[in-house]
Motif scaffolding. Structure first.
Motif, PDB file in Angstrom:
ATOM      1  N   LYS A   1      -8.087   7.106  -1.523  1.00  0.00           N
ATOM      2  CA  LYS A   1      -7.672   6.691  -2.865  1.00  0.00           C
ATOM      3  C   LYS A   1      -8.484   7.442  -3.916  1.00  0.00           C
ATOM      4  N   SER A   2      -9.782   7.520  -3.697  1.00  0.00           N
ATOM      5  CA  SER A   2     -10.641   8.242  -4.635  1.00  0.00           C
ATOM      6  C   SER A   2     -10.276   9.723  -4.676  1.00  0.00           C
TER       7      SER A   2
ATOM      8  N   SER B   1      -7.098   4.555   2.653  1.00  0.00           N
ATOM      9  CA  SER B   1      -8.495   4.125   2.705  1.00  0.00           C
ATOM     10  C   SER B   1      -9.120   4.301   1.328  1.00  0.00           C
ATOM     11  N   PRO B   2     -10.244   3.618   1.056  1.00  0.00           N
ATOM     12  CA  PRO B   2     -10.909   3.801  -0.240  1.00  0.00           C
ATOM     13  C   PRO B   2     -11.269   5.255  -0.520  1.00  0.00           C
TER      14      PRO B   2
ATOM     15  N   GLY C   1      -8.519  -3.147   0.815  1.00  0.00           N
ATOM     16  CA  GLY C   1      -9.105  -1.830   0.617  1.00  0.00           C
ATOM     17  C   GLY C   1     -10.409  -1.643   1.356  1.00  0.00           C
TER      18      GLY C   1
END
Length: 393
Positions: free
Chosen positions: A266-267, A262-263, A90
Protein backbone atom coordinates in the motif's frame (compact mmCIF):
# COMPACT_ATOMS: atom_id res chain seq x y z
CA UNK A 1 -25.78 -45.79 -10.75
CA UNK A 2 -23.95 -44.36 -7.73
CA UNK A 3 -21.12 -46.06 -5.85
CA UNK A 4 -21.85 -47.07 -2.21
CA UNK A 5 -18.65 -45.38 -1.05
CA UNK A 6 -19.04 -42.35 1.28
CA UNK A 7 -17.28 -39.23 -0.05
CA UNK A 8 -16.23 -35.99 1.68
CA UNK A 9 -15.10 -32.70 0.20
CA UNK A 10 -13.18 -30.37 2.54
CA UNK A 11 -12.68 -26.82 1.30
CA UNK A 12 -12.23 -23.27 2.56
CA UNK A 13 -13.02 -21.44 -0.67
CA UNK A 14 -16.12 -20.21 -2.49
CA UNK A 15 -16.06 -22.42 -5.58
CA UNK A 16 -17.11 -25.97 -4.76
CA UNK A 17 -20.51 -26.49 -6.41
CA UNK A 18 -18.98 -28.53 -9.24
CA UNK A 19 -17.32 -30.82 -6.70
CA UNK A 20 -20.62 -31.50 -4.95
CA UNK A 21 -22.33 -32.13 -8.28
CA UNK A 22 -19.63 -34.62 -9.27
CA UNK A 23 -19.76 -36.38 -5.91
CA UNK A 24 -23.56 -36.55 -5.81
CA UNK A 25 -23.62 -38.21 -9.24
CA UNK A 26 -20.89 -40.69 -8.22
CA UNK A 27 -21.40 -41.60 -4.55
CA UNK A 28 -24.42 -42.56 -2.47
CA UNK A 29 -23.37 -40.48 0.56
CA UNK A 30 -21.71 -37.05 0.33
CA UNK A 31 -20.39 -34.64 2.97
CA UNK A 32 -19.00 -31.12 2.78
CA UNK A 33 -16.63 -29.36 5.18
CA UNK A 34 -16.84 -25.64 4.41
CA UNK A 35 -16.38 -22.15 5.77
CA UNK A 36 -19.14 -20.03 7.29
CA UNK A 37 -21.43 -18.64 4.58
CA UNK A 38 -24.55 -16.48 4.31
CA UNK A 39 -27.18 -16.10 1.62
CA UNK A 40 -27.95 -12.79 -0.07
CA UNK A 41 -31.30 -12.68 1.76
CA UNK A 42 -29.57 -13.17 5.12
CA UNK A 43 -27.13 -10.40 4.22
CA UNK A 44 -30.05 -8.06 3.49
CA UNK A 45 -31.64 -8.90 6.83
CA UNK A 46 -28.38 -8.17 8.65
CA UNK A 47 -28.26 -4.76 6.96
CA UNK A 48 -31.86 -3.99 7.99
CA UNK A 49 -31.20 -4.72 11.67
CA UNK A 50 -28.22 -2.38 11.76
CA UNK A 51 -25.17 -4.64 11.52
CA UNK A 52 -22.15 -2.30 11.08
CA UNK A 53 -21.04 -1.76 7.49
CA UNK A 54 -17.52 -3.11 8.02
CA UNK A 55 -19.01 -6.42 9.17
CA UNK A 56 -21.40 -6.41 6.25
CA UNK A 57 -18.42 -5.95 3.92
CA UNK A 58 -16.77 -9.06 5.40
CA UNK A 59 -19.99 -11.07 5.23
CA UNK A 60 -20.63 -10.00 1.64
CA UNK A 61 -17.50 -11.88 0.56
CA UNK A 62 -19.10 -15.03 2.00
CA UNK A 63 -22.52 -14.53 0.46
CA UNK A 64 -23.73 -17.24 -1.89
CA UNK A 65 -26.80 -19.31 -2.53
CA UNK A 66 -27.01 -22.78 -0.93
CA UNK A 67 -25.70 -25.66 -3.04
CA UNK A 68 -28.21 -28.03 -4.54
CA UNK A 69 -28.53 -31.72 -3.75
CA UNK A 70 -28.33 -33.85 -0.64
CA UNK A 71 -25.16 -33.57 1.45
CA UNK A 72 -24.15 -33.28 5.09
CA UNK A 73 -22.49 -29.97 6.01
CA UNK A 74 -19.63 -29.73 8.51
CA UNK A 75 -18.09 -26.44 9.68
CA UNK A 76 -14.46 -25.36 9.65
CA UNK A 77 -15.01 -23.61 12.98
CA UNK A 78 -14.18 -20.13 14.23
CA UNK A 79 -10.52 -20.21 13.14
CA UNK A 80 -11.65 -19.48 9.59
CA UNK A 81 -12.25 -15.83 10.54
CA UNK A 82 -8.72 -15.18 11.87
CA UNK A 83 -6.75 -14.61 8.67
CA UNK A 84 -9.43 -12.58 6.80
CA UNK A 85 -9.82 -10.35 9.87
CA UNK A 86 -6.07 -9.72 10.14
CA UNK A 87 -5.86 -8.99 6.42
CA UNK A 88 -8.81 -6.60 6.53
CA UNK A 89 -7.15 -4.70 9.37
CA UNK A 90 -4.04 -4.28 7.22
CA UNK A 91 -1.92 -6.39 9.56
CA UNK A 92 0.93 -8.63 8.49
CA UNK A 93 -0.02 -12.29 8.82
CA UNK A 94 2.77 -14.08 10.66
CA UNK A 95 3.73 -17.57 9.39
CA UNK A 96 2.90 -19.00 12.83
CA UNK A 97 -0.69 -17.71 12.44
CA UNK A 98 -0.98 -19.43 9.07
CA UNK A 99 0.21 -22.73 10.55
CA UNK A 100 -2.16 -22.34 13.50
CA UNK A 101 -5.19 -21.72 11.29
CA UNK A 102 -4.19 -24.51 8.91
CA UNK A 103 -3.98 -26.94 11.83
CA UNK A 104 -7.40 -25.83 13.10
CA UNK A 105 -8.91 -26.35 9.64
CA UNK A 106 -7.27 -29.75 9.31
CA UNK A 107 -8.51 -30.89 12.73
CA UNK A 108 -12.10 -30.03 11.83
CA UNK A 109 -11.75 -31.80 8.49
CA UNK A 110 -10.18 -34.89 10.06
CA UNK A 111 -12.99 -35.25 12.61
CA UNK A 112 -15.56 -35.28 9.81
CA UNK A 113 -13.42 -37.46 7.53
CA UNK A 114 -13.40 -40.43 9.90
CA UNK A 115 -16.92 -41.29 8.69
CA UNK A 116 -15.99 -41.28 4.99
CA UNK A 117 -14.11 -43.53 2.58
CA UNK A 118 -13.22 -41.08 -0.23
CA UNK A 119 -11.54 -37.76 0.62
CA UNK A 120 -11.18 -34.81 -1.73
CA UNK A 121 -9.65 -31.82 0.05
CA UNK A 122 -8.18 -28.41 -0.65
CA UNK A 123 -4.50 -28.07 0.20
CA UNK A 124 -3.70 -27.92 3.91
CA UNK A 125 -7.03 -29.39 5.04
CA UNK A 126 -6.23 -33.08 4.59
CA UNK A 127 -2.96 -33.85 6.32
CA UNK A 128 -4.36 -34.71 9.75
CA UNK A 129 -7.01 -36.98 8.22
CA UNK A 130 -4.34 -38.71 6.12
CA UNK A 131 -2.25 -39.24 9.26
CA UNK A 132 -5.16 -40.88 11.06
CA UNK A 133 -6.84 -42.98 8.40
CA UNK A 134 -6.14 -45.00 5.27
CA UNK A 135 -8.79 -43.87 2.79
CA UNK A 136 -10.01 -45.91 -0.14
CA UNK A 137 -8.95 -42.93 -2.27
CA UNK A 138 -7.80 -39.37 -1.64
CA UNK A 139 -7.34 -36.30 -3.83
CA UNK A 140 -5.33 -33.23 -2.85
CA UNK A 141 -6.64 -30.18 -4.70
CA UNK A 142 -3.74 -27.77 -5.10
CA UNK A 143 -5.24 -24.42 -6.04
CA UNK A 144 -2.02 -23.06 -7.47
CA UNK A 145 1.36 -24.09 -8.82
CA UNK A 146 3.65 -26.27 -6.71
CA UNK A 147 4.45 -24.19 -3.63
CA UNK A 148 8.20 -24.18 -4.38
CA UNK A 149 7.50 -21.89 -7.36
CA UNK A 150 6.55 -19.10 -4.96
CA UNK A 151 9.46 -19.65 -2.60
CA UNK A 152 12.10 -18.59 -5.11
CA UNK A 153 13.05 -14.95 -5.39
CA UNK A 154 12.44 -13.21 -8.69
CA UNK A 155 13.94 -10.02 -10.05
CA UNK A 156 11.33 -7.47 -8.98
CA UNK A 157 10.89 -4.06 -10.60
CA UNK A 158 10.47 -0.54 -9.26
CA UNK A 159 11.83 -1.55 -5.81
CA UNK A 160 8.78 -3.72 -5.17
CA UNK A 161 8.82 -4.53 -1.42
CA UNK A 162 7.72 -8.21 -1.43
CA UNK A 163 9.46 -11.23 -2.92
CA UNK A 164 9.56 -15.01 -2.58
CA UNK A 165 9.70 -16.54 0.88
CA UNK A 166 9.42 -20.06 2.34
CA UNK A 167 5.88 -21.39 2.46
CA UNK A 168 4.89 -21.63 6.15
CA UNK A 169 3.09 -24.91 5.47
CA UNK A 170 5.46 -26.27 2.81
CA UNK A 171 6.18 -29.45 4.79
CA UNK A 172 2.44 -30.06 5.21
CA UNK A 173 1.86 -29.64 1.48
CA UNK A 174 4.70 -32.03 0.63
CA UNK A 175 3.12 -34.63 2.92
CA UNK A 176 -0.29 -34.18 1.28
CA UNK A 177 1.16 -34.37 -2.24
CA UNK A 178 2.94 -37.61 -1.34
CA UNK A 179 0.13 -39.36 0.53
CA UNK A 180 -2.73 -38.51 -1.83
CA UNK A 181 -3.56 -40.78 -4.74
CA UNK A 182 -4.06 -37.81 -7.07
CA UNK A 183 -2.97 -34.17 -7.06
CA UNK A 184 -5.66 -32.07 -8.74
CA UNK A 185 -4.71 -28.78 -10.43
CA UNK A 186 -6.65 -26.39 -12.67
CA UNK A 187 -4.42 -25.99 -15.73
CA UNK A 188 -1.64 -27.58 -17.75
CA UNK A 189 0.65 -24.76 -16.65
CA UNK A 190 0.13 -25.76 -13.01
CA UNK A 191 0.63 -29.44 -13.83
CA UNK A 192 3.99 -28.63 -15.40
CA UNK A 193 5.17 -27.11 -12.11
CA UNK A 194 4.75 -30.56 -10.50
CA UNK A 195 6.05 -32.67 -13.38
CA UNK A 196 9.18 -30.50 -13.57
CA UNK A 197 9.82 -31.46 -9.94
CA UNK A 198 9.67 -35.16 -10.58
CA UNK A 199 6.01 -35.98 -9.98
CA UNK A 200 4.42 -38.73 -12.05
CA UNK A 201 2.35 -37.02 -14.78
CA UNK A 202 -0.38 -39.61 -14.25
CA UNK A 203 -0.71 -38.60 -10.60
CA UNK A 204 -1.19 -34.91 -11.40
CA UNK A 205 -4.62 -34.44 -13.01
CA UNK A 206 -6.11 -31.31 -14.58
CA UNK A 207 -9.74 -30.28 -14.22
CA UNK A 208 -10.90 -26.62 -14.18
CA UNK A 209 -12.85 -24.85 -11.47
CA UNK A 210 -16.51 -24.43 -12.18
CA UNK A 211 -17.45 -20.78 -12.67
CA UNK A 212 -20.90 -19.82 -11.46
CA UNK A 213 -23.39 -17.36 -12.98
CA UNK A 214 -22.04 -13.86 -13.48
CA UNK A 215 -23.75 -10.54 -12.85
CA UNK A 216 -25.55 -9.27 -15.96
CA UNK A 217 -23.32 -7.43 -18.39
CA UNK A 218 -23.53 -3.67 -18.10
CA UNK A 219 -23.10 -1.27 -20.99
CA UNK A 220 -20.68 1.47 -19.94
CA UNK A 221 -18.35 3.83 -21.76
CA UNK A 222 -14.83 2.43 -21.82
CA UNK A 223 -11.71 4.51 -21.34
CA UNK A 224 -9.04 2.88 -23.52
CA UNK A 225 -6.19 4.38 -21.49
CA UNK A 226 -7.55 3.27 -18.12
CA UNK A 227 -5.99 -0.09 -17.21
CA UNK A 228 -7.02 -2.45 -14.42
CA UNK A 229 -5.17 -4.82 -12.08
CA UNK A 230 -7.10 -7.09 -9.69
CA UNK A 231 -5.29 -9.37 -7.27
CA UNK A 232 -3.14 -9.76 -4.20
CA UNK A 233 0.20 -8.18 -3.42
CA UNK A 234 2.71 -11.04 -3.63
CA UNK A 235 5.41 -10.60 -6.28
CA UNK A 236 4.21 -13.56 -8.33
CA UNK A 237 1.01 -11.69 -9.16
CA UNK A 238 3.15 -9.30 -11.19
CA UNK A 239 1.87 -5.98 -9.85
CA UNK A 240 5.36 -4.51 -10.22
CA UNK A 241 5.36 -5.45 -13.91
CA UNK A 242 1.96 -3.84 -14.44
CA UNK A 243 3.09 -0.60 -12.77
CA UNK A 244 6.36 -0.53 -14.74
CA UNK A 245 4.48 -1.06 -18.02
CA UNK A 246 2.11 1.83 -17.28
CA UNK A 247 5.08 4.08 -16.53
CA UNK A 248 6.50 3.25 -19.94
CA UNK A 249 3.17 3.96 -21.61
CA UNK A 250 3.05 7.38 -19.99
CA UNK A 251 0.25 9.94 -20.10
CA UNK A 252 -2.71 9.50 -20.47
CA UNK A 253 -2.52 5.85 -19.30
CA UNK A 254 -3.39 5.13 -15.67
CA UNK A 255 -3.61 1.91 -13.67
CA UNK A 256 -6.42 1.12 -11.23
CA UNK A 257 -5.33 -1.44 -8.62
CA UNK A 258 -7.94 -3.42 -6.67
CA UNK A 259 -7.48 -6.15 -4.09
CA UNK A 260 -6.04 -6.98 -0.70
CA UNK A 261 -2.60 -5.40 -0.29
CA UNK A 262 -0.04 -5.66 2.49
CA UNK A 263 0.87 -2.45 4.35
CA UNK A 264 4.24 -2.36 2.56
CA UNK A 265 2.65 -2.60 -0.86
CA UNK A 266 0.00 0.00 0.00
CA UNK A 267 2.81 2.38 0.89
CA UNK A 268 4.66 1.48 -2.30
CA UNK A 269 1.55 2.06 -4.42
CA UNK A 270 0.98 5.49 -2.88
CA UNK A 271 4.38 6.57 -4.23
CA UNK A 272 3.67 5.42 -7.80
CA UNK A 273 2.58 7.95 -10.39
CA UNK A 274 -0.42 7.17 -12.60
CA UNK A 275 -1.62 4.48 -10.14
CA UNK A 276 -4.89 4.55 -8.19
CA UNK A 277 -5.37 2.00 -5.39
CA UNK A 278 -9.09 1.48 -4.71
CA UNK A 279 -8.98 -1.30 -2.10
CA UNK A 280 -11.21 -4.37 -2.09
CA UNK A 281 -14.20 -3.99 -4.42
CA UNK A 282 -17.59 -5.64 -4.14
CA UNK A 283 -18.88 -7.88 -6.93
CA UNK A 284 -20.88 -5.05 -8.43
CA UNK A 285 -18.01 -2.60 -8.15
CA UNK A 286 -15.77 -5.10 -9.92
CA UNK A 287 -18.37 -5.56 -12.65
CA UNK A 288 -18.38 -1.79 -13.20
CA UNK A 289 -14.58 -1.74 -13.31
CA UNK A 290 -14.53 -4.56 -15.85
CA UNK A 291 -17.11 -2.71 -17.92
CA UNK A 292 -15.42 0.69 -18.00
CA UNK A 293 -11.67 0.10 -18.29
CA UNK A 294 -9.68 -0.42 -21.48
CA UNK A 295 -7.85 -3.64 -20.54
CA UNK A 296 -6.95 -5.78 -17.56
CA UNK A 297 -3.22 -6.40 -17.16
CA UNK A 298 -2.30 -9.46 -15.07
CA UNK A 299 1.31 -10.66 -15.25
CA UNK A 300 0.51 -13.41 -12.75
CA UNK A 301 1.77 -16.92 -12.13
CA UNK A 302 -1.36 -18.80 -11.04
CA UNK A 303 -3.13 -22.06 -11.71
CA UNK A 304 -6.43 -20.52 -12.86
CA UNK A 305 -7.48 -16.91 -12.24
CA UNK A 306 -11.09 -15.97 -11.56
CA UNK A 307 -10.54 -12.21 -11.90
CA UNK A 308 -9.30 -12.42 -15.50
CA UNK A 309 -12.13 -14.83 -16.37
CA UNK A 310 -14.76 -12.47 -14.97
CA UNK A 311 -13.12 -9.50 -16.66
CA UNK A 312 -13.26 -11.21 -20.05
CA UNK A 313 -16.90 -12.16 -19.44
CA UNK A 314 -17.71 -8.46 -19.12
CA UNK A 315 -15.91 -7.66 -22.37
CA UNK A 316 -12.59 -6.44 -20.95
CA UNK A 317 -9.57 -7.40 -23.07
CA UNK A 318 -7.03 -9.47 -21.12
CA UNK A 319 -3.26 -9.05 -21.21
CA UNK A 320 -1.78 -11.91 -19.19
CA UNK A 321 1.23 -14.13 -18.63
CA UNK A 322 1.74 -17.51 -20.28
CA UNK A 323 1.71 -18.78 -16.67
CA UNK A 324 -1.87 -17.61 -16.03
CA UNK A 325 -3.83 -20.85 -16.24
CA UNK A 326 -7.23 -19.42 -17.14
CA UNK A 327 -5.80 -18.29 -20.49
CA UNK A 328 -5.91 -21.95 -21.58
CA UNK A 329 -9.71 -21.81 -21.46
CA UNK A 330 -10.44 -18.36 -22.94
CA UNK A 331 -10.99 -17.49 -26.63
CA UNK A 332 -8.01 -16.22 -28.58
CA UNK A 333 -9.89 -13.09 -29.59
CA UNK A 334 -10.08 -11.87 -26.00
CA UNK A 335 -6.57 -12.40 -24.71
CA UNK A 336 -3.03 -11.31 -25.43
CA UNK A 337 -0.37 -13.54 -23.84
CA UNK A 338 3.02 -12.10 -22.90
CA UNK A 339 6.08 -14.19 -22.08
CA UNK A 340 8.42 -13.05 -19.33
CA UNK A 341 8.45 -9.90 -17.20
CA UNK A 342 9.92 -7.30 -19.56
CA UNK A 343 7.83 -4.12 -19.02
CA UNK A 344 8.38 -3.04 -22.64
CA UNK A 345 6.79 -6.25 -23.91
CA UNK A 346 3.81 -5.71 -21.61
CA UNK A 347 3.45 -2.06 -22.64
CA UNK A 348 3.50 -3.08 -26.32
CA UNK A 349 0.85 -5.74 -25.67
CA UNK A 350 -1.38 -3.19 -23.97
CA UNK A 351 -1.11 -0.87 -26.98
CA UNK A 352 -2.04 -3.72 -29.31
CA UNK A 353 -5.14 -4.48 -27.23
CA UNK A 354 -6.28 -0.96 -26.50
CA UNK A 355 -5.49 0.78 -29.77
CA UNK A 356 -6.46 4.42 -29.80
CA UNK A 357 -8.58 5.89 -27.01
CA UNK A 358 -12.23 5.17 -27.62
CA UNK A 359 -11.56 2.43 -30.20
CA UNK A 360 -12.27 -0.53 -27.90
CA UNK A 361 -14.41 -3.03 -29.78
CA UNK A 362 -14.63 -6.33 -27.80
CA UNK A 363 -15.29 -9.43 -29.88
CA UNK A 364 -18.82 -10.78 -29.94
CA UNK A 365 -19.95 -12.12 -26.58
CA UNK A 366 -20.86 -15.46 -28.22
CA UNK A 367 -17.26 -16.67 -28.05
CA UNK A 368 -17.06 -15.74 -24.38
CA UNK A 369 -20.39 -17.38 -23.60
CA UNK A 370 -19.18 -20.57 -25.28
CA UNK A 371 -16.01 -20.58 -23.17
CA UNK A 372 -18.00 -20.00 -19.99
CA UNK A 373 -20.44 -22.77 -20.88
CA UNK A 374 -17.45 -25.12 -20.98
CA UNK A 375 -16.48 -23.84 -17.50
CA UNK A 376 -19.96 -23.99 -15.96
CA UNK A 377 -20.44 -25.87 -12.72
CA UNK A 378 -22.11 -28.75 -14.56
CA UNK A 379 -19.43 -28.94 -17.23
CA UNK A 380 -16.65 -28.84 -14.62
CA UNK A 381 -18.57 -31.43 -12.55
CA UNK A 382 -18.67 -33.82 -15.50
CA UNK A 383 -14.89 -33.56 -15.97
CA UNK A 384 -14.42 -34.19 -12.26
CA UNK A 385 -16.86 -37.11 -12.29
CA UNK A 386 -14.71 -38.80 -14.92
CA UNK A 387 -11.72 -38.38 -12.60
CA UNK A 388 -13.68 -39.95 -9.73
CA UNK A 389 -14.69 -42.84 -11.97
CA UNK A 390 -11.05 -43.48 -12.88
CA UNK A 391 -10.25 -43.56 -9.16
CA UNK A 392 -12.85 -46.08 -8.03
CA UNK A 393 -13.17 -48.39 -11.04
Amino acid sequence: MTHPMRALHATNVYHYDHVLMAMQSTFESVGLVRRFEVTENELSRFAKIGVPQHLLDVLSRRAREPSEGQHVVHSLGSAQLVLPSLTRLGMRVHPAAIRHVTAAYARKASIAAMNYDFLHFSEGLGYKALQKKEFSFSICERRNFHHAVYEQEIEVLENYPINGRPDPIGDILNFEYERSNFILVYSEAAKSSFVERGYDPDKVRVTPIGIGPQLPRKAMRRNATSLLYVGRSDAFKGLDVAVAAVKLLGHPFRLTVAGVMSPEVKSWLSAQKAVDYVGVLSKRELRDAYSSHGAIILPSIESFGLAPAEAVYHGLPLVCSDQTGIAEYLPESHKRIVFGRDPQAWASAVLEVCGRPGSIDPAASAAIDSAFAALSWRSAAEKLRLLYDSAIY
